[in-house]
Design a protein around this motif. Sequence first.
Motif, mmCIF file in Angstrom:
data_model
loop_
_atom_site.group_PDB
_atom_site.id
_atom_site.type_symbol
_atom_site.label_atom_id
_atom_site.label_comp_id
_atom_site.label_asym_id
_atom_site.label_seq_id
_atom_site.Cartn_x
_atom_site.Cartn_y
_atom_site.Cartn_z
ATOM 1 N N GLN A 68 16.776 14.673 66.947
ATOM 2 C CA GLN A 68 17.220 14.411 68.311
ATOM 3 C C GLN A 68 18.612 15.016 68.529
ATOM 4 O OE1 GLN A 68 15.346 12.909 70.645
ATOM 5 N NE2 GLN A 68 13.669 12.569 69.202
ATOM 6 N N LYS A 69 18.815 15.613 69.701
ATOM 7 C CA LYS A 69 20.109 16.199 70.049
ATOM 8 C C LYS A 69 21.089 15.099 70.418
ATOM 9 C CE LYS A 69 22.875 19.688 71.030
ATOM 10 N NZ LYS A 69 23.334 20.636 70.018
ATOM 11 N N LEU A 70 22.245 15.109 69.788
ATOM 12 C CA LEU A 70 23.290 14.126 70.059
ATOM 13 C C LEU A 70 24.478 14.819 70.703
ATOM 14 C CD1 LEU A 70 24.545 11.283 69.784
ATOM 15 C CD2 LEU A 70 25.341 11.959 67.508
ATOM 16 N N ASN A 71 24.817 14.426 71.935
ATOM 17 C CA ASN A 71 25.976 14.961 72.651
ATOM 18 C C ASN A 71 26.948 13.812 72.913
ATOM 19 O OD1 ASN A 71 25.188 17.735 72.923
ATOM 20 N ND2 ASN A 71 23.682 17.077 74.431
ATOM 21 N N ALA A 72 27.573 13.345 71.838
ATOM 22 C CA ALA A 72 28.481 12.204 71.956
ATOM 23 C C ALA A 72 29.704 12.552 72.792
ATOM 24 C CB ALA A 72 28.903 11.725 70.569
ATOM 25 N N GLY A 73 30.179 13.796 72.705
ATOM 26 C CA GLY A 73 31.359 14.194 73.476
ATOM 27 C C GLY A 73 31.140 14.057 74.968
ATOM 28 N N ALA A 74 29.989 14.530 75.457
ATOM 29 C CA ALA A 74 29.693 14.433 76.890
ATOM 30 C C ALA A 74 29.561 12.981 77.308
ATOM 31 C CB ALA A 74 28.413 15.199 77.201
ATOM 32 N N GLN A 75 28.954 12.151 76.464
ATOM 33 C CA GLN A 75 28.807 10.735 76.788
ATOM 34 C C GLN A 75 30.167 10.053 76.879
ATOM 35 O OE1 GLN A 75 26.215 9.142 73.788
ATOM 36 N NE2 GLN A 75 24.553 10.566 74.241
ATOM 37 N N VAL A 76 31.040 10.349 75.930
ATOM 38 C CA VAL A 76 32.369 9.726 75.922
ATOM 39 C C VAL A 76 33.192 10.213 77.113
ATOM 40 C CG1 VAL A 76 34.550 9.632 74.672
ATOM 41 C CG2 VAL A 76 32.402 9.327 73.442
ATOM 42 N N ALA A 77 33.140 11.520 77.401
ATOM 43 C CA ALA A 77 33.896 12.061 78.533
ATOM 44 C C ALA A 77 33.461 11.409 79.844
ATOM 45 C CB ALA A 77 33.717 13.580 78.604
ATOM 46 N N THR A 78 32.155 11.279 80.028
ATOM 47 C CA THR A 78 31.654 10.632 81.242
ATOM 48 C C THR A 78 32.101 9.175 81.316
ATOM 49 O OG1 THR A 78 29.723 12.092 81.245
ATOM 50 C CG2 THR A 78 29.579 10.070 82.545
ATOM 51 N N GLY A 79 32.048 8.486 80.180
ATOM 52 C CA GLY A 79 32.469 7.085 80.157
ATOM 53 C C GLY A 79 33.945 6.915 80.476
ATOM 54 N N LEU A 80 34.792 7.812 79.959
ATOM 55 C CA LEU A 80 36.235 7.713 80.225
ATOM 56 C C LEU A 80 36.534 7.999 81.696
ATOM 57 C CD1 LEU A 80 37.754 9.469 77.088
ATOM 58 C CD2 LEU A 80 37.665 7.030 77.582
ATOM 59 N N ILE A 81 35.882 8.989 82.256
ATOM 60 C CA ILE A 81 36.121 9.313 83.668
ATOM 61 C C ILE A 81 35.642 8.169 84.563
ATOM 62 C CG2 ILE A 81 35.494 10.875 85.533
ATOM 63 C CD1 ILE A 81 35.368 13.120 83.476
ATOM 64 N N ASP A 82 34.491 7.622 84.262
ATOM 65 C CA ASP A 82 33.948 6.534 85.087
ATOM 66 C C ASP A 82 34.785 5.267 84.975
ATOM 67 O OD1 ASP A 82 31.945 8.224 85.860
ATOM 68 O OD2 ASP A 82 30.449 7.445 84.453
#
Length: 626
Positions: A68-82
């Motif tokens: 499975q592809k893991l894009n933790a950076g994008a998830q964290v960036a979205t969470g910080l902005i939100d």
Amino acid sequence: MFAAFSPGSDIKRYYRGRMPRLALVVIMLMPLLYGAMYLWAFWNPFAAADKIPVALVNEDTGAVVEGQKLNAGAQVATGLIDSKQLDLHEVSAAEAADGVAHGKYYFSITLPADFSSAIASPTSDKPRSAPLIFTYNDANNYLATIIGQDAAQQVVNKVSAQVGAQTFEIVLNEVGDLTPKLTQAADGADELAAGLKTANTGAQQLATGLGELDSALLRATDPLLAAIGNGDQTGVTAAEVNAAADRLARNAGAASNELTTAANQQSQASKGLDSVIAQLSSSSDPAMRGLANALAPAQQMLRTDGLGPDANNQLTQLNTDANLLSQQLGNPNSPLRLGLTLVENGGLRNDILAARGAANELKSGSAELSTGLGELSAGADELASGLDEGVKAIPSWSGEQKKAIASTLAQPVELQEEYTHEAPTFGTGFAPFFMSLALFVGGIITWMLLTPLQSRPIVQGFSSLRVVLASYAPAFAIGFIQATVLYTVVTFAVGLRAEYPIATFLYLLLVVATFMAMIQMFNAVFDVAVGRVVTLAFLMVQLVSAGGIYPVPTTATPFQYIHYVDPMTYTVEGLRQLTVGGIDYRLWLAIGVLSGITLGCLLISSWAARRNRQYTMDRLYPPVEV
């Protein structure tokens, strides 16, 4: 109290004229300016951290975990902005570096390229925490760095929760529980394979013995059938009959023993398989329960196929019949021996043929059993091999690796702080602001001792600029000494180590020149008494809008606009870059602004000097004196 407003009170001087009334109002509001306005401007700057512009850089390239592809950076960036905890702007690494260097962003947050790989590392043999990089520049604002460091801890906690330390802990617990289960299953499969091999060997031996039994029956009964077929004589001697009967009994007994052994081996194999299936079925792992279901058909086959109850009963019966036949044939006076001599109806022939058919059927069944057990044994070998490989695939961690995994799970995200230009101490960070304040106060005191515009040069008709410079020159000389003493003590006694020491001192002299010209202008335009009051009020406005303490976005909105026209803004920014480092366009802008303010104030003071060539009653008898 009422005496203060009586006709003889000194306050009556402030009743007449615009300037006295203005001075009286300013005096009354002075505590408000230095108290309430300061509190208003800096009421709760840490709560306004979401107004501080911060660069967010996501360089994470992702990782593949269990297909499975893991894009933790994008998830964290979205969470910080939100979360809106900070005023985040997602930009490239180059834009972030440039913005932090030139003050567009107070600091930056970077998710590096291996962020996802580090998040997934606890499942590898080299677990490590995922780096989260904060980059500060104290040349922008020292307290912004302090706020950023406080925010960094909160961000790290938020990201750690978002990554999910509990998830990794569950995964590790499952892996730990799976190892003994797989090992136990593999042992059971090995035991099953060994049992099936033994059963297969027994079945082959049984097939051989039954083949011999069938041959013996054929040899033994062929003469009898021939004799019965002739009808009047057997054609077989008693010795031959007895020998055939003995062989028949021995072969039947051997076949019975082989079958009993095979049945026992089958029972052992069935019990071993039952144990393995029970262990696998009790597992919480769906994969283990699926394996138990896959073994169920083999379990059923061992219970019902091959040597079933009918075959055993037939062989037992055949053994009994063979023994009885041997006894009858061995006794000359037995009914069978007598019947052989008297048989005419062929009944005995039918029994012999039935026995020979049963033996042949039993031989065929044993061959099928042997073939089935061989296939089942091969499948069990394959199962055992697969389980052994599965156990080997599970990582076996050493003590150091377990500690590293525990440390990584306890701190899935690691804070890394970097500085482009760092103020080593609290005092270094705030030195630009307090040195600016000190020189402005020094200017106030200087102009309390000196006359902003000397009357004699004005009366003698000197040019207005010459009149201004005649008063300005001694004030600047005093300011020069003030700046020299201040810089010497701060450097050699307090411990300030400016990045550019000579340039810092020269810039202090420019600050002195600006403040001296500004205070002279206030006194020249508004007269000394009112000018001093205006100067004190202006000082307060500078303090709360210069951005010398708290970042400008955290102050009240009106002071954010005043910030751009506040002279102290540029004294602080210039000194920051010269003391901490990181010189850019802001230094040259500050030099230009301060030089322009100095020249502008001198020109306004020249206008006031020209205006003062005419004497009025207010000039001869000032309504307000300080």
